[in-house]
Design a protein around this motif. Structure first.
Motif, PDB file in Angstrom:
ATOM      1  N   PRO A  97       0.812  -1.222   0.000  1.00 25.00           N
ATOM      2  CA  PRO A  97       0.000   0.000   0.000  1.00 25.00           C
ATOM      3  C   PRO A  97       0.842   1.267   0.000  1.00 25.00           C
ATOM      4  CG  PRO A  97       0.087  -0.936   2.210  1.00 25.00           C
ATOM      5  CD  PRO A  97       0.776  -1.919   1.298  1.00 25.00           C
ATOM      6  N   SER A  98       2.140   1.108   0.311  1.00 25.39           N
ATOM      7  CA  SER A  98       3.052   2.243   0.410  1.00 25.39           C
ATOM      8  C   SER A  98       4.471   1.689   0.478  1.00 25.39           C
ATOM      9  CB  SER A  98       2.754   3.054   1.679  1.00 25.39           C
ATOM     10  OG  SER A  98       3.815   3.922   2.006  1.00 25.39           O
ATOM     11  N   TYR A  99       5.445   2.538   0.127  1.00 24.80           N
ATOM     12  CA  TYR A  99       6.850   2.149   0.285  1.00 24.80           C
ATOM     13  C   TYR A  99       7.447   2.703   1.582  1.00 24.80           C
ATOM     14  CZ  TYR A  99       7.237   0.360  -4.521  1.00 24.80           C
ATOM     15  OH  TYR A  99       7.109  -0.373  -5.679  1.00 24.80           O
ATOM     16  N   ARG A 100       6.604   3.216   2.453  1.00 27.79           N
ATOM     17  CA  ARG A 100       7.098   3.896   3.648  1.00 27.79           C
ATOM     18  C   ARG A 100       7.952   2.988   4.534  1.00 27.79           C
ATOM     19  NH1 ARG A 100       2.619   7.428   6.446  1.00 27.79           N
ATOM     20  NH2 ARG A 100       2.506   8.015   4.250  1.00 27.79           N
ATOM     21  N   ALA A 101       7.571   1.728   4.661  1.00 33.53           N
ATOM     22  CA  ALA A 101       8.352   0.807   5.498  1.00 33.53           C
ATOM     23  C   ALA A 101       9.748   0.623   4.924  1.00 33.53           C
ATOM     24  CB  ALA A 101       7.641  -0.532   5.619  1.00 33.53           C
ATOM     25  N   TYR A 102       9.843   0.551   3.595  1.00 33.98           N
ATOM     26  CA  TYR A 102      11.158   0.410   2.956  1.00 33.98           C
ATOM     27  C   TYR A 102      11.986   1.675   3.154  1.00 33.98           C
ATOM     28  CZ  TYR A 102      14.682  -0.408  -0.646  1.00 33.98           C
ATOM     29  OH  TYR A 102      15.883  -0.567  -1.320  1.00 33.98           O
ATOM     30  N   TYR A 103      11.358   2.843   3.002  1.00 34.11           N
ATOM     31  CA  TYR A 103      12.085   4.099   3.217  1.00 34.11           C
ATOM     32  C   TYR A 103      12.715   4.127   4.606  1.00 34.11           C
ATOM     33  CZ  TYR A 103       9.071   5.920  -0.609  1.00 34.11           C
ATOM     34  OH  TYR A 103       8.405   6.129  -1.787  1.00 34.11           O
ATOM     35  N   SER A 104      11.945   3.670   5.611  1.00 30.84           N
ATOM     36  CA  SER A 104      12.403   3.791   6.999  1.00 30.84           C
ATOM     37  C   SER A 104      13.633   2.944   7.280  1.00 30.84           C
ATOM     38  CB  SER A 104      11.272   3.412   7.958  1.00 30.84           C
ATOM     39  OG  SER A 104      10.977   2.022   7.867  1.00 30.84           O
ATOM     40  N   GLU A 105      13.860   1.879   6.493  1.00 27.18           N
ATOM     41  CA  GLU A 105      15.044   1.050   6.696  1.00 27.18           C
ATOM     42  C   GLU A 105      16.322   1.844   6.496  1.00 27.18           C
ATOM     43  OE1 GLU A 105      14.954  -2.322   4.143  1.00 27.18           O
ATOM     44  OE2 GLU A 105      12.981  -3.017   4.816  1.00 27.18           O
ATOM     45  N   SER A 106      16.270   2.848   5.645  1.00 26.20           N
ATOM     46  CA  SER A 106      17.463   3.634   5.326  1.00 26.20           C
ATOM     47  C   SER A 106      17.385   5.055   5.852  1.00 26.20           C
ATOM     48  CB  SER A 106      17.655   3.657   3.803  1.00 26.20           C
ATOM     49  OG  SER A 106      18.705   4.495   3.426  1.00 26.20           O
ATOM     50  N   ALA A 107      16.198   5.662   5.769  1.00 21.97           N
ATOM     51  CA  ALA A 107      16.069   7.091   6.086  1.00 21.97           C
ATOM     52  C   ALA A 107      15.398   7.362   7.423  1.00 21.97           C
ATOM     53  CB  ALA A 107      15.284   7.790   4.971  1.00 21.97           C
ATOM     54  N   GLY A 108      15.108   6.319   8.195  1.00 21.47           N
ATOM     55  CA  GLY A 108      14.439   6.538   9.472  1.00 21.47           C
ATOM     56  C   GLY A 108      13.074   7.182   9.258  1.00 21.47           C
ATOM     57  N   LEU A 109      12.833   8.300   9.938  1.00 19.29           N
ATOM     58  CA  LEU A 109      11.536   8.978   9.850  1.00 19.29           C
ATOM     59  C   LEU A 109      11.542  10.155   8.877  1.00 19.29           C
ATOM     60  CD1 LEU A 109      10.584   9.046  13.659  1.00 19.29           C
ATOM     61  CD2 LEU A 109       9.862   7.397  11.909  1.00 19.29           C
ATOM     62  N   LEU A 110      12.613  10.309   8.103  1.00 17.30           N
ATOM     63  CA  LEU A 110      12.718  11.475   7.219  1.00 17.30           C
ATOM     64  C   LEU A 110      11.608  11.535   6.175  1.00 17.30           C
ATOM     65  CD1 LEU A 110      16.572  11.717   6.493  1.00 17.30           C
ATOM     66  CD2 LEU A 110      15.175  13.240   7.905  1.00 17.30           C
ATOM     67  N   MET A 111      11.057  10.353   5.798  1.00 14.95           N
ATOM     68  CA  MET A 111      10.026  10.333   4.773  1.00 14.95           C
ATOM     69  C   MET A 111       8.691   9.829   5.327  1.00 14.95           C
ATOM     70  SD  MET A 111      12.402   9.057   1.568  1.00 14.95           S
ATOM     71  CE  MET A 111      11.095   9.152   0.348  1.00 14.95           C
ATOM     72  N   GLU A 112       8.523  10.015   6.626  1.00 17.03           N
ATOM     73  CA  GLU A 112       7.281   9.599   7.261  1.00 17.03           C
ATOM     74  C   GLU A 112       6.149  10.578   6.959  1.00 17.03           C
ATOM     75  OE1 GLU A 112       4.985   6.967   9.611  1.00 17.03           O
ATOM     76  OE2 GLU A 112       6.997   6.765   8.771  1.00 17.03           O
ATOM     77  N   ASN A 113       6.504  11.842   6.760  1.00 19.69           N
ATOM     78  CA  ASN A 113       5.509  12.890   6.510  1.00 19.69           C
ATOM     79  C   ASN A 113       5.960  13.749   5.330  1.00 19.69           C
ATOM     80  OD1 ASN A 113       3.822  12.434   9.007  1.00 19.69           O
ATOM     81  ND2 ASN A 113       5.786  12.924   9.984  1.00 19.69           N
ATOM     82  N   ASP A 114       5.060  14.632   4.864  1.00 15.58           N
ATOM     83  CA  ASP A 114       5.441  15.580   3.823  1.00 15.58           C
ATOM     84  C   ASP A 114       6.693  16.318   4.266  1.00 15.58           C
ATOM     85  OD1 ASP A 114       3.075  14.788   2.687  1.00 15.58           O
ATOM     86  OD2 ASP A 114       2.099  16.740   2.792  1.00 15.58           O
ATOM     87  N   SER A 115       7.657  16.498   3.336  1.00 16.25           N
ATOM     88  CA  SER A 115       8.940  17.097   3.716  1.00 16.25           C
ATOM     89  C   SER A 115       9.465  17.993   2.607  1.00 16.25           C
ATOM     90  CB  SER A 115       9.979  16.004   4.011  1.00 16.25           C
ATOM     91  OG  SER A 115       9.542  15.142   5.039  1.00 16.25           O
TER      92      SER A 115
END
Length: 257
Positions: A97-115
């Protein structure tokens, strides 16, 4: 696709009479052998200020362009804006449903919200270990800066098959005073194919391209040892995932351009 005067540039040889905009169809009589040559051709031809590289049979939510264009309004330093994606298989069945879990493996919470990032901070935080822009169709680019970036890494694009987009992002975001907008809502839909370049390229060549990008990023950004260690860990993880024996990255390493 180029904005603000909507125009579609198609370089795959297909035609359509059903677009509610001016469409330029460029017939490709001979396969280019490189998707990045097609990108380069389309960007050179496009006449708008913004470029959307809508690849293959990816698609998006109806509000995708409206949301991105609203996010970049009155932000002249922004050269790239993209959204999260959801993934479907070849038949359209949901995968993620989203790639957010994959992002967090490398970027932590940097891509958890609009940035909103500077180019360098996005490279360091989100692109120094792995390419977290998983689908170019999720992004809009300022044409002038994208063309400069593609022109600046032509030598690498002749050999990189998996990491060419990552290489372009590095060249784009090391330009002076540039910024990136990220929208955390998955407004892009990434159709994943088992026969994509990522899946068919030699697994060792895949890792060699990742190692090349790691060395180039480390050199261009003067990355600290903590980042270098994370890069090594990521390559080791890929080797394990691909069932490959550990490999000395210095052996037959691609020379930096």
């Amino acid at each position: 696709m180029a904005y603000s005067n909507p125009k579609t540039v198609r370089t795959d040889g297909s035609t359509s009479k059903d677009w509610d905009r001016e469409t330029i169809c460029i017939e490709s009589t001979v396969p280019s052998g490189s998707v990045f040559k097609q990108w380069h051709k389309a960007v050179r031809i496009a006449r708008g200020d913004w470029i959307w590289i809508a690849e293959a049979d990816d698609f998006c939510e109806p509000e995708f362009l409206e949301r991105i264009l609203d996010g970049i309004k009155n932000k002249p330093a922004v050269v790239m804006a993209f959204t999260d994606s959801r993934a479907v298989d070849e038949d359209g069945a949901p995968i993620f449903p989203s790639y957010r879990a994959y992002y967090s493996e490398s970027a932590g919470l940097l891509m958890e919200n609009d940035s909103h990032f500077t180019g360098e901070s996005f490279l360091r935080g989100c692109l120094s270990e792995r390419n977290l822009v998983l689908n170019v169709s999720s992004a809009l680019f300022r044409k002038k800066h994208l063309l400069t970036a593609i022109n600046g890494c032509q030598t690498d694009l002749k050999t990189l098959r998996v990491a060419g987009d990552w290489r372009i992002y590095l060249e784009l975001l090391t330009q002076k005073n540039v910024e990136v907008i990220y929208l955390a809502q998955p407004l892009n839909v990434h159709r994943r194919h088992g026969d994509s370049v990522t899946h068919t390229l030699s697994r060792r060549n895949h890792i060699d391209e990742v190692a090349y990008m790691h060395r180039l990023l480390a050199s261009r950004l003067a990355l600290p040892e903590t980042h270098i260690s994370r890069q090594k860990h990521y390559r080791a993880m890929l080797e394990q995932q691909f069932g490959l024996a550990p490999h000395n990255a210095s052996e037959k390493a691609l020379p930096l351009s």
